[in-house]
Scaffold this motif. Structure first.
Motif, short mmCIF file in Angstrom:
data_model
loop_
_atom_site.label_atom_id
_atom_site.label_comp_id
_atom_site.label_asym_id
_atom_site.label_seq_id
_atom_site.Cartn_x
_atom_site.Cartn_y
_atom_site.Cartn_z
N GLU A 105 44.90 38.34 40.39
CA GLU A 105 46.01 38.71 39.83
C GLU A 105 46.92 39.45 40.95
O GLU A 105 48.23 39.18 40.97
N LEU A 106 46.30 40.18 41.99
CA LEU A 106 46.91 40.80 43.09
C LEU A 106 47.59 39.76 43.98
O LEU A 106 48.87 39.64 44.11
N ALA A 107 46.81 38.35 44.18
CA ALA A 107 47.30 37.29 44.65
C ALA A 107 48.44 36.49 44.23
O ALA A 107 49.46 36.05 44.68
N LEU A 108 48.48 36.57 42.93
CA LEU A 108 49.73 35.94 41.94
C LEU A 108 50.80 36.89 42.23
O LEU A 108 51.92 36.23 41.81
N GLY A 109 50.84 38.27 42.41
CA GLY A 109 51.82 39.14 42.84
C GLY A 109 52.65 38.63 43.99
O GLY A 109 53.73 38.78 44.15
N CYS A 110 51.72 38.25 44.91
CA CYS A 110 52.37 37.78 46.05
C CYS A 110 53.06 36.56 46.13
O CYS A 110 53.12 35.67 44.99
N HIS A 111 53.99 36.25 47.17
CA HIS A 111 54.97 35.32 46.97
C HIS A 111 54.29 33.90 47.48
O HIS A 111 54.63 32.78 47.07
N TYR A 112 53.19 33.98 48.19
CA TYR A 112 52.48 32.74 48.68
C TYR A 112 51.19 33.07 48.61
O TYR A 112 50.58 34.07 48.97
N ARG A 113 50.19 31.82 48.71
CA ARG A 113 48.81 32.12 48.72
C ARG A 113 48.32 30.91 49.56
O ARG A 113 48.67 29.78 49.37
N VAL A 114 47.56 31.39 50.75
CA VAL A 114 46.96 30.45 51.64
C VAL A 114 45.40 30.74 51.59
O VAL A 114 44.88 31.73 51.44
N ALA A 115 44.40 29.63 51.16
CA ALA A 115 43.11 29.74 50.84
C ALA A 115 42.25 28.91 52.00
O ALA A 115 42.76 28.17 52.54
N HIS A 116 41.03 29.82 52.05
CA HIS A 116 40.18 28.85 53.00
C HIS A 116 39.33 27.81 52.23
O HIS A 116 39.35 28.08 50.87
N VAL A 117 39.01 26.89 52.85
CA VAL A 117 38.55 25.61 51.94
C VAL A 117 37.37 26.09 51.25
O VAL A 117 37.02 25.58 50.01
N GLN A 118 36.39 27.13 51.68
CA GLN A 118 35.45 27.41 50.96
C GLN A 118 35.73 28.70 49.60
O GLN A 118 34.70 29.31 49.09
N ALA A 119 36.96 28.96 49.84
CA ALA A 119 37.12 29.98 48.75
C ALA A 119 37.17 29.67 47.47
O ALA A 119 37.34 28.47 47.28
N ARG A 120 36.87 30.56 46.49
CA ARG A 120 36.97 30.34 44.89
C ARG A 120 37.99 31.40 44.42
O ARG A 120 37.83 32.46 44.76
N VAL A 121 38.39 30.70 43.32
CA VAL A 121 39.28 31.59 42.75
C VAL A 121 39.15 31.71 40.98
O VAL A 121 38.87 30.52 40.93
N GLY A 122 39.44 32.64 40.33
CA GLY A 122 39.30 32.49 39.08
C GLY A 122 39.52 33.99 38.29
O GLY A 122 39.89 34.88 38.90
N LEU A 123 39.82 33.82 36.99
CA LEU A 123 39.79 34.85 36.24
C LEU A 123 38.72 35.23 35.37
O LEU A 123 38.61 34.78 34.21
N PRO A 124 37.48 35.80 35.87
CA PRO A 124 36.50 35.82 34.93
C PRO A 124 36.45 36.92 33.87
O PRO A 124 35.33 37.12 33.49
N GLU A 125 37.46 37.75 33.64
CA GLU A 125 37.64 38.78 33.00
C GLU A 125 36.91 38.42 31.55
O GLU A 125 36.31 39.60 30.78
N VAL A 126 37.03 37.36 31.18
CA VAL A 126 36.55 37.11 29.56
C VAL A 126 35.07 37.12 29.57
O VAL A 126 34.34 37.56 28.70
N LEU A 127 34.47 36.88 30.71
CA LEU A 127 33.02 37.13 30.70
C LEU A 127 32.32 38.39 30.81
O LEU A 127 31.46 38.67 30.98
N LEU A 128 33.38 39.38 30.96
CA LEU A 128 33.06 40.94 30.85
C LEU A 128 33.74 41.35 29.61
O LEU A 128 33.73 42.67 29.57
N GLY A 129 33.85 40.70 28.68
CA GLY A 129 34.39 41.13 27.45
C GLY A 129 35.73 41.50 27.31
O GLY A 129 36.30 42.25 26.48
N ILE A 130 36.53 41.15 28.30
CA ILE A 130 38.12 41.76 28.54
C ILE A 130 39.08 40.56 28.72
O ILE A 130 38.56 39.48 28.60
N LEU A 131 40.11 40.87 29.08
CA LEU A 131 41.12 39.77 29.54
C LEU A 131 41.88 40.29 30.88
O LEU A 131 41.55 41.59 31.09
N PRO A 132 42.27 39.28 31.61
CA PRO A 132 43.06 39.65 32.85
C PRO A 132 44.22 40.65 32.45
O PRO A 132 45.12 40.30 31.77
#
Ligand code: HSC
Ligand code: NAD
Length: 727
Positions: A105-132
């Motif tokens: 969510e922090l990264a989505l607030g940014c204007h651009y995103r560069v990622a390393h090839v081995q990086a992973r992104v996701g919104l796993p909040e649902v797995l913690l019983g909440i939402l993003p």
């Protein structure tokens, strides 16, 4: 916490630092807000890069702080994302390792995103019983569209960088120097208009059938996460993104977050999250522990038997890049087994290639197939997965003693045979241990690590390390018939069969337990696993078949109630899915589509007539209580006997090996939610009604906890006598 430095004067780099995963604690959010403020105010700064320390961008909100009262929390991450987005200087996120939950969510607030090839992104909040709840449900759909956003937000799936690039979540993927690349990009975009990069200002691209899409997603999550509220709330939040302007959508996101937070689900799921990590921190009564005992290195392994389990175990080892020798009993079985393994490995390669792995084949460990025990002489560990037969297993372990090097560990995948008896025939009983995988072994996360009375702490440490190497969750348990998981499961299944004798239909029981949230009801599960497996085991120990003493009453074994129903089904050739009929009928042998079977109804009526059983109307409540409370009661017995050292061990086993719904935390956590006095009273009642079901008799430990004022779950352990531990 969030350090700020200038690069070439014009770019400020802000580094998040909160080991081990740079979780956004209140302190880190506060520090980030301060660093951002400085960078924004500093006229020498023209662009900003946000990155994470030690190769990890950020794993999201600090889950440990979730139970803090809100007034004790610092600034809300949501405000920070808005601050970043609305400021005039371009901000680039340099994503290494992970950007998860609040991190993304922090990264989505940014204007651009560069990622390393081995990086992973996701919104796993649902797995913690909440939402993003820091704008993720509003910004992500604006960036990647409704369909993809729904999938990510409702499943919590982690997406590798290349897939994130395809989806449009990140702008660029690099093989190295992510931060340098982010700085380069930041410099390049200085002075360019940011309008199109401010996600909150963009419209959501909606297909014309958007409502149908949302409805379809709702049906899917209701089926997939039965009984859980957070996936449904996630869809409602995305629906708000579709229909409302950003600020209104955010209000809805916050409302839904507050609603979920008032339920028990977030606490249960967060408990499950930490429990999965805590089980790795094993301790023995001797004081030896994960901290003090080093594992031995595992460079090579062997698997004996390439049936259902062995082939999955080989695949799991190969996925962990551990070279494996795979041994069978004869050429025919070897051919069948090797083909099955190669097909599983091919599927793994395909999956990796789909995720953008360019050298997928090289990322698997080599597998050598053999009939020759001599090929096992140099391996570091052997995992035996032959038929569940004590004499056969002993033969094999005797042979391994001779063939394997003295430092090799010998493991058995038995589902419940005595580890000590197997160890006793070897020349190294201290190096023998149970490694109980779950089917399919290359997919299921759980590994029950069973300590026998001779097993050394080094052997435990090595087996627990092996679990980690295989990407599994190892749970250390003591040695008793069927260990922890299957011991509890047997009673649950038996109870379901008793309920059928008393008048329920298999499909009614399955539905009640699936509505509770279990991945599969007991009858569908038995049909899937094969009814013949339990039948063989019962025949071997003389509960049925030729060894059963003549004159034994059909529905009684000793002083206990027994149901011969599953035995009779097997005698009729009804083994479940594999034979096309069991508790249900299927479209064909091997079919998966379970359909109620009128034959079974007739058969049950006759059966009840023969045994003079009167049917009655059984409520869903009784089905759930009898099936689950008898399982929970056995959980208390397992704790009392020291077979498991903590309730969370049982919960982790059930959540990860038996499809228990994590939103209830696991069986023992669920018992604490229901209230131990309630569980006790119900067990007493059901035992009074069914005095021949001895396992309904409440455990002494449960009674002791209730008598001690029902302490919270984390204190149960301290009410156990230390002398009881079998670990
Ligand atoms: C979130 O972000 C909510 C947002 O939408 C904001 C909502 C705003 C509203 C808030 C109002 C209050 N926090 O797994 P490992 C610990 S929800 C704290 O063994 P790995 C973990 O317990 C969050 N601790 O390592 C362990 O500690 P230990 C969404 C966290 O390399 C240690 O780190 N994010 C933590 O196998 C190492 O963990 C997630 O759900 C966290 N967020 O895997 C991500 N994450 O050493 C969950 C980890 O003391 N995390 N720890 O035992 C993961 O998936 C994995 O930990 C990683 C690392 C893949 C990050
Ligand atoms: P399986 O019948 O599918 O396979 C057993 C394999 O062992 C066969 O391929 C057979 O040829 C081979 N084998 C038999 N004797 C051998 C010998 N002397 N040398 C080499 N290979 C030999 O059985 P499975 O379901 O894979 O179960 C294996 C073990 O795992 C059992 O102990 C079982 O209780 C346990 N287990 C099974 C499951 C499950 O769901 N199937 C789950 C957990 C544990």
């Amino acid at each position: 916490m969030a350090t700020f430095r200038h690069i070439c004067d014009s770019v400020a780099v802000i580094t998040l630092s909160n080991p081990p995963v740079n979780a956004l604690s209140s302190a880190l959010i506060q520090a980030l807000q301060k660093a951002l403020g400085e960078a924004i105010r500093d006229s020498a700064v023209e662009a900003i890069v946000i990155c994470g320390d030690k190769g990890k961008f950020c794993a999201g909100a600090d889950i440990r702080e979730f139970n803090k009262p809100s007034q004790k929390r610092g600034p809300h991450l949501l405000l920070l994302t808005d601050l970043i987005e609305s400021n005039k200087k371009p901000v680039v996120a340099a994503i290494e390792g992970v950007a998860l939950g609040g991190g993304l969510e922090l990264a989505l607030g940014c204007h651009y995103r560069v990622a390393h090839v081995q990086a992973r992104v996701g919104l796993p909040e649902v797995l913690l019983g909440i939402l993003p709840a820091a704008s993720g449900t509003q910004r992500l759909p604006r960036l990647i569209g409704i369909a993809a956003a729904l999938t990510l937000i409702t499943t919590g799936k982690y997406v590798p960088a290349r897939e994130a690039l395809k989806l449009g979540i990140v702008d660029k993927v690099v093989g190295e120097n992510t931060v340098d690349e982010a700085i380069r990009l930041a410099k390049k975009v200085i002075g360019q208009p940011l309008g199109s990069r401010q996600l909150s200002t963009l419209p959501v691209q909606c297909p014309p059938n958007v409502e149908a899409l949302l409805a379809e997603a709702m049906v899917k999550v209701k089926k997939q996460f039965r009984g859980a509220q957070s996936p449904q709330a996630c869809i409602e939040a995305v629906r708000a993104a579709v229909h409302l302007p950003y600020t209104e959508g955010i209000k809805k996101e916050q409302e839904l977050y507050q609603f979920l937070n008032a339920t028990h689900e977030p606490r249960a799921q967060q408990y499950a999250f930490f429990a999965e990590r805590e089980v790795a921190k094993w301790t023995l009564p001797s004081g030896a522990s994960w901290k003090t005992v080093s594992p031995q290195p595992i460079h090579t392994a062997a698997v004996i038997g390439l049936g259902t389990m062995g082939r999955g175990i080989v695949t799991s080892l190969a996925k962990a890049k551990i070279p494996v020798v795979a041994l069978e009993q004869d050429k025919r079985q070897l051919d069948i087994g090797s083909k099955a393994v190669m097909s599983l490995l091919d599927r793994e390669i395909l999956k990796m290639e789909q995720l953008g792995h360019t050298e997928a084949t090289n990322s698997l460990g080599p597998v050598r197939f053999t009939l020759d025990y001599d090929e096992l002489k140099d391996v570091d560990i052997v995992i035996e997965a032959v038929f569940e037969n004590m004499a056969l297993k002993k033969d094999i372990f005797r042979r391994l003693s001779v063939v394997c090097k003295p430092e090799a560990f010998l493991c058995t995948n038995t589902s419940g045979l005595n580890i000590d008896e197997i160890a006793s025939v070897t020349n190294r009983p201290q190096m023998v241990i149970g490694t109980h995988f779950f089917s399919p072994a290359h997919i299921m996360k759980l590994l029950e690590v069973v300590r026998g009375c001779y097993t050394s702490s080094t052997t435990i440490s090595t087996a627990m390390r092996l679990a980690k190497m295989l990407g599994k969750i190892g749970v250390l348990v003591g040695n008793c018939p069927s260990f922890v998981g299957n011991r509890l499961m047997r009673l649950y299944v038996e109870q379901a069969v008793f309920l059928v004798e008393e008048g329920s239909k298999p499909e009614e029981i399955d539905l009640a337990l699936e509505d509770f949230g279990l991945a599969m009801g007991p009858f569908r599960m038995m049909d899937l696993a094969g009814l013949d497996i339990g039948w063989k085991a019962r025949t071997e120990i003389g509960l049925t078949g030729p060894k059963l003493p003549i004159g034994t009453p059909a529905r009684q074994r000793g002083s206990k109630r027994y149901s011969p129903l599953p035995d009779i089904l097997c005698e009729q050739g009804r083994f479940g899915q594999k034979s096309g009929q069991g508790w249900y009928k299927y479209e064909k042998s091997g079919g998966r589509n379970a359909m109620p079977d009128p034959w079974l109804y007739n058969f049950l009526s006759e059966y009840r007539c023969i045994h003079n059983l009167k049917t009655r109307n059984i409520t869903q409540e009784e089905v759930i209580e009898r099936c689950l409370y008898i399982l929970i009661n056995q959980g208390f017995k397992v704790l009392e006997e020291g077979i498991a050292s903590d309730p969370k061990d049982i919960d982790v086993i059930y959540n990860n090996g038996y499809g228990w719904p994590k939103h209830t935390g696991g069986p023992m956590y669920y018992a604490s939610l229901v209230g131990l006095p309630v569980v006790l009273t119900k067990l007493e009642k059901y035992y009074e009604d069914n005095p021949d079901i001895l396992d309904l008799k409440p455990s002494n430990f449960l009674k002791k906890l209730v008598a001690s004022g029902t302490p919270p779950l984390k204190e149960w352990r301290s009410h156990l006598g230390s002398q009881s531990s079998k670990l």
